[in-house]
Motif scaffolding. Sequence first.
Motif, PDB file in Angstrom:
ATOM      1  N   SER B 406       0.903  -1.418   0.122  1.00 46.37           N
ATOM      2  CA  SER B 406       0.001  -0.091   0.111  1.00 46.37           C
ATOM      3  C   SER B 406       1.347   1.089  -0.329  1.00 46.37           C
ATOM      4  CB  SER B 406      -0.723  -0.031   1.370  1.00 46.37           C
ATOM      5  OG  SER B 406      -0.070  -0.078   2.206  1.00 46.37           O
ATOM      6  N   ILE B 407       0.882   2.416  -1.005  1.00 47.13           N
ATOM      7  CA  ILE B 407       1.320   3.318  -0.692  1.00 47.13           C
ATOM      8  C   ILE B 407       0.737   4.133   0.677  1.00 47.13           C
ATOM      9  CG2 ILE B 407       1.650   5.597  -2.104  1.00 47.13           C
ATOM     10  CD1 ILE B 407       1.880   3.933  -4.112  1.00 47.13           C
ATOM     11  N   ALA B 408       2.089   4.985   0.950  1.00 46.92           N
ATOM     12  CA  ALA B 408       1.196   5.356   2.688  1.00 46.92           C
ATOM     13  C   ALA B 408       1.029   6.741   2.739  1.00 46.92           C
ATOM     14  CB  ALA B 408       2.793   5.306   3.992  1.00 46.92           C
ATOM     15  N   PRO B 409       0.011   6.982   3.356  1.00 42.68           N
ATOM     16  CA  PRO B 409      -0.443   9.019   2.835  1.00 42.68           C
ATOM     17  C   PRO B 409       0.830   9.746   3.975  1.00 42.68           C
ATOM     18  CG  PRO B 409      -1.228   7.480   4.753  1.00 42.68           C
ATOM     19  CD  PRO B 409      -0.522   5.978   4.067  1.00 42.68           C
ATOM     20  N   SER B 410       1.732   9.313   3.262  1.00 47.91           N
ATOM     21  CA  SER B 410       3.012  10.179   3.726  1.00 47.91           C
ATOM     22  C   SER B 410       3.994  10.615   2.800  1.00 47.91           C
ATOM     23  CB  SER B 410       3.707   9.049   4.989  1.00 47.91           C
ATOM     24  OG  SER B 410       3.975   8.441   4.797  1.00 47.91           O
ATOM     25  N   THR B 411       4.736  11.456   3.493  1.00 50.11           N
ATOM     26  CA  THR B 411       5.277  11.847   2.617  1.00 50.11           C
ATOM     27  C   THR B 411       6.800  12.514   2.684  1.00 50.11           C
ATOM     28  OG1 THR B 411       6.499  13.445   0.815  1.00 50.11           O
ATOM     29  CG2 THR B 411       5.408  14.746   2.314  1.00 50.11           C
ATOM     30  N   TYR B 412       8.669  11.937   2.030  1.00 48.30           N
ATOM     31  CA  TYR B 412       9.947  11.897   2.444  1.00 48.30           C
ATOM     32  C   TYR B 412      10.258  13.515   1.740  1.00 48.30           C
ATOM     33  CZ  TYR B 412       9.081   8.751   6.499  1.00 48.30           C
ATOM     34  OH  TYR B 412       9.166   7.718   7.036  1.00 48.30           O
ATOM     35  N   TYR B 413      10.747  14.369   2.097  1.00 48.86           N
ATOM     36  CA  TYR B 413      10.368  15.326   1.066  1.00 48.86           C
ATOM     37  C   TYR B 413      12.230  16.261   1.430  1.00 48.86           C
ATOM     38  CZ  TYR B 413       9.138  18.384   4.493  1.00 48.86           C
ATOM     39  OH  TYR B 413       8.545  18.893   5.294  1.00 48.86           O
ATOM     40  N   MET B 414      13.199  16.352   0.500  1.00 47.88           N
ATOM     41  CA  MET B 414      14.543  17.514   1.323  1.00 47.88           C
ATOM     42  C   MET B 414      14.199  18.470   0.413  1.00 47.88           C
ATOM     43  SD  MET B 414      18.040  16.672  -1.244  1.00 47.88           S
ATOM     44  CE  MET B 414      17.990  15.200  -0.998  1.00 47.88           C
ATOM     45  N   GLY B 415      14.319  19.582   1.929  1.00 46.11           N
ATOM     46  CA  GLY B 415      13.633  21.379   2.029  1.00 46.11           C
ATOM     47  C   GLY B 415      14.188  22.041   1.515  1.00 46.11           C
ATOM     48  N   PHE B 416      14.464  22.885   1.173  1.00 51.34           N
ATOM     49  CA  PHE B 416      15.629  24.351   1.661  1.00 51.34           C
ATOM     50  C   PHE B 416      14.738  25.305   1.807  1.00 51.34           C
ATOM     51  CE2 PHE B 416      15.623  22.678  -3.101  1.00 51.34           C
ATOM     52  CZ  PHE B 416      17.152  22.681  -3.654  1.00 51.34           C
ATOM     53  N   ASN B 417      16.195  25.922   3.106  1.00 53.68           N
ATOM     54  CA  ASN B 417      15.561  26.852   3.571  1.00 53.68           C
ATOM     55  C   ASN B 417      15.572  27.832   2.874  1.00 53.68           C
ATOM     56  OD1 ASN B 417      14.927  28.565   5.486  1.00 53.68           O
ATOM     57  ND2 ASN B 417      17.242  28.341   6.418  1.00 53.68           N
ATOM     58  N   MET B 418      14.018  28.224   3.314  1.00 56.37           N
ATOM     59  CA  MET B 418      14.059  29.562   2.173  1.00 56.37           C
ATOM     60  C   MET B 418      14.103  30.794   2.667  1.00 56.37           C
ATOM     61  SD  MET B 418      12.659  27.665  -0.758  1.00 56.37           S
ATOM     62  CE  MET B 418      11.531  29.525  -1.841  1.00 56.37           C
ATOM     63  N   LEU B 419      14.345  31.155   3.789  1.00 58.19           N
ATOM     64  CA  LEU B 419      15.471  32.287   4.363  1.00 58.19           C
ATOM     65  C   LEU B 419      17.709  32.158   4.357  1.00 58.19           C
ATOM     66  CD1 LEU B 419      13.686  31.340   8.050  1.00 58.19           C
ATOM     67  CD2 LEU B 419      13.414  33.155   5.841  1.00 58.19           C
ATOM     68  N   ASP B 420      17.581  31.053   3.940  1.00 61.44           N
ATOM     69  CA  ASP B 420      19.043  31.101   3.475  1.00 61.44           C
ATOM     70  C   ASP B 420      19.324  31.881   2.298  1.00 61.44           C
ATOM     71  OD1 ASP B 420      21.192  29.290   3.946  1.00 61.44           O
ATOM     72  OD2 ASP B 420      21.342  29.299   1.346  1.00 61.44           O
ATOM     73  N   PRO B 421      20.219  32.242   2.515  1.00 65.10           N
ATOM     74  CA  PRO B 421      20.574  33.506   1.842  1.00 65.10           C
ATOM     75  C   PRO B 421      21.182  32.945  -0.232  1.00 65.10           C
ATOM     76  CG  PRO B 421      22.505  33.638   3.128  1.00 65.10           C
ATOM     77  CD  PRO B 421      21.218  32.411   3.641  1.00 65.10           C
ATOM     78  N   VAL B 422      21.660  31.553   0.176  1.00 56.98           N
ATOM     79  CA  VAL B 422      22.228  31.112  -1.178  1.00 56.98           C
ATOM     80  C   VAL B 422      20.818  30.541  -1.637  1.00 56.98           C
ATOM     81  CG1 VAL B 422      23.469  29.457  -2.325  1.00 56.98           C
ATOM     82  CG2 VAL B 422      24.392  31.107  -0.536  1.00 56.98           C
ATOM     83  N   VAL B 423      20.499  29.219  -0.399  1.00 60.15           N
ATOM     84  CA  VAL B 423      19.310  28.827  -1.654  1.00 60.15           C
ATOM     85  C   VAL B 423      17.588  28.978  -1.271  1.00 60.15           C
ATOM     86  CG1 VAL B 423      20.755  26.385  -1.750  1.00 60.15           C
ATOM     87  CG2 VAL B 423      19.182  26.872   0.228  1.00 60.15           C
ATOM     88  N   GLY B 424      17.497  29.814  -0.527  1.00 59.70           N
ATOM     89  CA  GLY B 424      16.298  30.623  -0.459  1.00 59.70           C
ATOM     90  C   GLY B 424      16.071  31.694  -0.831  1.00 59.70           C
ATOM     91  N   GLY B 514      33.405  34.342  -8.682  1.00 60.07           N
ATOM     92  CA  GLY B 514      34.456  33.012  -8.869  1.00 60.07           C
ATOM     93  C   GLY B 514      34.712  31.218  -8.368  1.00 60.07           C
ATOM     94  N   LYS B 515      34.327  31.688  -7.205  1.00 59.00           N
ATOM     95  CA  LYS B 515      34.095  30.373  -5.687  1.00 59.00           C
ATOM     96  C   LYS B 515      33.585  29.265  -6.278  1.00 59.00           C
ATOM     97  CE  LYS B 515      35.830  32.728  -1.923  1.00 59.00           C
ATOM     98  NZ  LYS B 515      35.838  33.121  -0.912  1.00 59.00           N
ATOM     99  N   PRO B 516      33.922  28.189  -5.961  1.00 59.15           N
ATOM    100  CA  PRO B 516      32.745  26.894  -6.505  1.00 59.15           C
ATOM    101  C   PRO B 516      31.608  27.038  -5.244  1.00 59.15           C
ATOM    102  CG  PRO B 516      35.148  26.350  -5.303  1.00 59.15           C
ATOM    103  CD  PRO B 516      34.840  27.970  -5.299  1.00 59.15           C
ATOM    104  N   LEU B 517      30.104  27.085  -6.161  1.00 59.27           N
ATOM    105  CA  LEU B 517      29.613  26.057  -4.877  1.00 59.27           C
ATOM    106  C   LEU B 517      29.589  25.740  -4.487  1.00 59.27           C
ATOM    107  CD1 LEU B 517      26.531  27.748  -4.040  1.00 59.27           C
ATOM    108  CD2 LEU B 517      25.912  26.356  -6.286  1.00 59.27           C
ATOM    109  N   LEU B 518      28.957  26.111  -2.697  1.00 56.81           N
ATOM    110  CA  LEU B 518      29.138  24.856  -1.709  1.00 56.81           C
ATOM    111  C   LEU B 518      27.688  24.763  -1.413  1.00 56.81           C
ATOM    112  CD1 LEU B 518      31.884  23.524  -0.441  1.00 56.81           C
ATOM    113  CD2 LEU B 518      32.555  25.010   1.014  1.00 56.81           C
ATOM    114  N   LEU B 519      27.704  23.665  -0.846  1.00 59.11           N
ATOM    115  CA  LEU B 519      25.894  23.894  -0.718  1.00 59.11           C
ATOM    116  C   LEU B 519      26.311  23.109   0.750  1.00 59.11           C
ATOM    117  CD1 LEU B 519      23.770  23.479  -3.027  1.00 59.11           C
ATOM    118  CD2 LEU B 519      23.872  26.020  -1.686  1.00 59.11           C
ATOM    119  N   TYR B 520      25.205  23.215   1.938  1.00 58.91           N
ATOM    120  CA  TYR B 520      25.574  22.524   3.264  1.00 58.91           C
ATOM    121  C   TYR B 520      24.264  22.178   3.305  1.00 58.91           C
ATOM    122  CZ  TYR B 520      28.909  25.956   4.178  1.00 58.91           C
ATOM    123  OH  TYR B 520      30.740  26.006   4.116  1.00 58.91           O
TER     124      TYR B 520
END
Lengths: 326, 725, 462
Positions: B406-424, B514-520
């Motif tokens: 059965s497919i569970a009524p649930s979800t597993y997600y990867m979230g971005f913090n929308m307050l973050d200066p880079v990804v948000g 010019g710096k490589p992009l670093l995500l956390y």
Amino acid sequence: MIAYIIRRLLYAIPILIGVNLITFALFFFVNSPDDMARIHLGVKRVTPEAIAKWKADRGYDKPLVYNTDAPGLAKATDTIFYRHSLKLFVLDFGRSDEGRDIYYDITNRMWPSLAIALPTFLVGILVYVTFALLLAFFRGSYLDAGGVVVCVVLMSISTLFYVIGGQYLVSKLLHLVPISGYDDSGWLAFKFLTLPVAVGVVSAIGANTRLYRTFFLEEIGKDYVRTARAKGLSEARVLFRHVLQNAMIPILTGVVVVIPLLFIGSLIMESFFGIPGLGSYTIDAIHSQDFAIVRAMVFLGSVLYIVGLILTDLSYTLVDPRVRLE
Amino acid sequence: MKYGVRARQFLAVVLVVTAVPAMAAWNNPYPAADTGKNILYSAFRERPKHLDPARAYSSNEYEFIAQIYEPPFQYHYLKRPYTLVPLTATAVPEPKFLDRQGKPLPRNAPASAIAYSVYEIRIRPGIRYQPHPAFAHDDKSEYRYHALTERDLAGRYTVADFPHTDTRELIAADYVYQIKRLAHPRLHSPVQSVMNDYIVGLRDYAKTLKQAHDKVAGGREEGVFLDLRNYPLAGAQEVDRYTYRVTIHGKYPQLLYWMAMPFFAPMPWEADRFFSQPGMAAKNLTLDWYPVGTGAYMLMENNPNRRMVLERNPNYHDERYPAEGEAGDVEKGLLRDAGEPLPFVDKVVFSLEKESIPYWAKFLQGYYDRSGVLAESFDQAIKFTGSGDTDVSDEMKEKGIRLLTSIAPSTYYMGFNMLDPVVGGYTERARKLRQAVSIAVDYEEQISIFRNGRGIPAQGILPPGIFGYEEGCAGVNPYIYDCVNGQLRRKPIEAARKLLAEAGYPNGVDEKSGKPLLLYFDTPAIGPEEKAQLDWTRKQFAKLNIQLVVRATDYNRFQEKMRKGDAQIFIWGWNADYPDPENFLFLLYGPNARVGHDGENTANYQNTEFDRLFERVKNMDNGPERLFLIRQAMAIARRDAPWLWGVHPKQFLLEHVWVANAKPHNMANNTLKYLRVDPALRAGQREAWNRPVAWPFVVVAVLLVGGVVPAFIAWRRREKKGATE
Amino acid sequence: MPIQPVFLWTDVLIYVLLAAAVGFGLYASRHEHLRTPWRQVARRPMAMAAAVVLAAYVGTGLLDSIHFRERLPDQTQYSAEVQSVLDRLLHPLRARVETTYSAPFAATAYAKETVEHPDGRRTREYPRLRYGGAHLVDAAGATRDIALRVVTASATALLAWAALTAMFVLAWREKGQAFPLAVRRLARGDSPVPWRTVLVTVGVLILLVANAGHLSLYYHVLGTDQVGQDVLLKSLKSVRTGLVIGTLTTLVMLPFAVLFGLMAGYFRGWVDDVIQYTYTTLSSIPGVLLIAAAILSLQVYMANHPESFDNVVARADTRLLFLCVILGVTSWTSLCRLLRGEALKLREADYVQAAQALGASHGWVLARHLFPNVMHVVLITVVLDFSGLVLAEAVLSYVGVGVDPSMDSWGNMINSARLEMAREPMVWWSLAAAFLFMFALVLAANMFADAVRDAFDPRLRK
């Protein structure tokens, strides 16, 4: 003698206070009462009010060690440290952060721990001494040389391999005993305990047999043994009557210190084999950050260790009357 | 001569040891006397923390108390989509709507006009509680155990230590009592904050109770009984012996779902009184530990370190196995017991099993009747049939093991913090970065490696089975997937690289600096088990030349980072409380943000248009209009991509051939009463599967002895020689 | 510069340790009383074989302790990724990543996967690996191919070994001794130092390395793990972790244990009381708990100062060092107690009394008279503790307070292997690899430690 014991016990008090302070400092450096509240209240729908309530209920809303707001003596007493850590000295372990009585839990979980640790300890000594004696008996032969090599090989294997291998072989392939679990009634208890005890004994066989063998050899090299042999006693008699008796002294005095700690159980064995003892109690408490339990277990461990030290000293006087306790 | 005797003895021992297999399985972890009894064997992984229905909120707690406590409604066992049916109630009530002045409104009144909804619930007479000492009376018809002294309690450690028990009829007042308990100052009910917004007067009621409690307690920490019957609550009132009325603010159709949860189960005041006596708590005698209910089962043994045992409630009311189900249930044999009285199993034994290896091994040996499928043993258990469906492998089939999915009524997600200066943030640059990452993280592969196909990649927030979910290309997330011939295809990695370049990070390097992009990546996963997952996640980001730094901390620290908004990328999950889209969409509702509001919107997503749509959708009845608005909201969220929508896990449940009537139900927890086992079949199978093999040990023993004997002989020879010399 | 060197904390300490070891070697070679026991060690064949194995491990560990960043192509920036020389050498292994598990020498994946055919049909089958055995046309021909390659690699290895032996003999033979005679002398084992054993061990190692090296270009010799990384690579990367735990732990605790132990025994009185109190208190806290609390608090610190730990390697390294420190804290007490006892005895010795009478300062007496005379105790403890610490790492990782999960270590490998054992077919290779590598190291260390103890322990030296 009694005066000595009393003095040693009094000396234990500052040590226990020290232990208490270190545990307290480490634990509260790691997590604030807020964190503890969150862990215990779960993930879903937790509000700041609920956290404040949780802390107040358990006395975690007080300052850590010094309360500037309280009057007089209460400055020192109305604190988390005073209210939670010092009561231990009268064996009042209080409630776990989940609200269960720790003393009751400890007295309950002590027995499974003991049920696995005591047989491991006794069977262990029996097996190690037998093997060591066997090697000493055949010293210089291929059996001895091979035995020592086997010992070194055995002690180079991590305990984890013994546990994993034992469970896989004995329980999964051969269906001989249940793979894990515990019960405290008769035959069923025997079935559950066989494997962990066997694994516990086997995993320490290398190191201990080798150690005990050196005790025996040291004893065999002594003058009185040579005299006994010169008098025409058979090798077996010499070994069993004289060497065994005298070599048991370092063996026994060496293990006395761990006897009280048998109550605490073994973290690894208990968690692998699902034994509901104090070892798994401690691990669970570390994982769920239940400070009250951790603190109680540390305290208990320290007390038992100190008792073990005193017992060791006493055992020296018992086996060797020349040693006087001052 | 002497040796001859010994050898014969030894041989005898060997014979006995090898002949024992005739005697039944050695590795049976249960008492031999229980073999052949009508018992269901199950396991629990984590000790439940709370068994008080006002406090319990996690599935491992519900596993027990849902069998014991009976809320007025339950989910129909067989019907899908999930349908509420009465349990102790006579019917599922329709709410009456009132306006601000208390005047009734028509059923189709607009939500904005509705000030109050009133639910009047009528329960069936004649339902009785399980036998319990709290109900016991003495000769003077006083409660026998309601005024216990310290001395009376001496030597009593469990409820079983109170020999006299009795029962009482279930009345409407018990339901009211429990609703009041949600505001009890000592209970910290997790739903209190939610219910404060709905149940009329509950917020103030909590304050009233707090004052009352302090007065009654007078400084005492424990043993305080606050008789809630003396404190009326406007939102929950008893109408007559069998009827009660719940009044809530506004329109909130989801309330009925809440009322199918144990939070709304009845609580007899006698039980509260009994467990509130001084000295009880010190012995762990609390309501949090010993449930008192009307359900099909009662908790007989309560040792969370080892075993929990449920036994059939002798007073259980007349409840019958449902007579109708969904299409196909008849073929599956799910209606064979239609109309039979419940429950079927006499006793359910739950053993503590923390480690997955013993759990799985014991299931295969027949010592657990049912098991989830572990990722580790997947290929042994499951095979894929040609059509892409799954079935158990041949080896399992031989054992008669069945698979339920059965497919569970649930979800597993990867979230971005929308307050973050880079990804948000809501700039085109940040949005494209998020979309690029969303394409790069290949959830199809994740599901195949770590879940062995047990899940479907999410196209949005709503899992299948929830209103608003759309299958196939209708429900596609057009930013991440292409629809090719009716099949969903993840966009190629080149598309992600292009988006990344448009966002200003060509080939993973920030154009400006010019710096490589670093995500956390922030995670509470600190054990070695998660290492593979973390490695995989790093690999996904590396496809775009982005270096992902894993910031692993302990659980608390992680929670704190989330709360303060210091996290950047994280994994989170949500299990539905009830099958309604509102319970998912609110995870992106702005005022529900984690930072500042401590809500469940972990990404701290704020979009006024989305919020406006949510507020409209929230209280609507299911229908085309609601679907239309949900689609609009989803389109906004998909474009902003605050989440990598992740995966909706598929649940696989295996059961042995001797278990009948099992049908996975992802909302209901009180399902043990429907199960049936065939103990005789089980006993036979267990024996056949667990023949002990003892010969290797005999061989080892022989080898050991064989090693010593030559040495011994050599030694004797030497000894003799020495003696003769 | 195309590369930028990176010095991790543990790297620096390893260099310090290396320098100390070299210094001690030079010192010992000039002092007869230290040279004798070492010579005794060198005469034991088992010890020498163990030493060769240990040297191989240490070599691997040292290669893995020289870190640098590469300059990115066509840019002025350096890559964020920190690599070691070993990583560079093993680059072929690092690059050859499969999707998930594969058995040793396998050419097909371990589990079936759903394959979509061009006609839309879906089947479950064992897909071919991306790298392992990719040169084979037919996966069934693997056995033959492997056998051929083993023969080639072994032959090359034997040739290399023969050349090495010849070179050794040339250098070793006595002046004017004929080459065949010298070879015969060597083969008979006719030399005080068991060179024969050493050369055979070296030969076996060369054989193993050559085969592994050659085959791993075409196959995954020890299989791959859940995310498709080569298990051989992981095992080799774990060598450094094991060595660091085994050696640095003693290194960081040594100054404290020696100083406090000697001071307690030498000064007695309140100094003794304070030191005894400290170590009794510390040793009566259950070790696992102390370690758990300390590791948790480190994580707090790292979470609060994310800017200082901006890459994976630095984070893991800090945690490793911290683990060494805290393991040291829990284990220094026993050495301290031993040294205190020794110092109690030594302070009554004539030469110490004499030095005191001549007005030597306490510091001088401690440094010149006491310290050199307890060196053997220190040495024995260090060597004996090594294997125990390597084993402890695995157990700690099991409890969840071991090295960083992103770091390769045998403990982490064993832990994930626990779950893999439940798979069907069983994934045994990670466990087996960790077992073999760990076992060889610990066994060698134990055998070497035995020899050292026998040679240095005055009780046994009669």
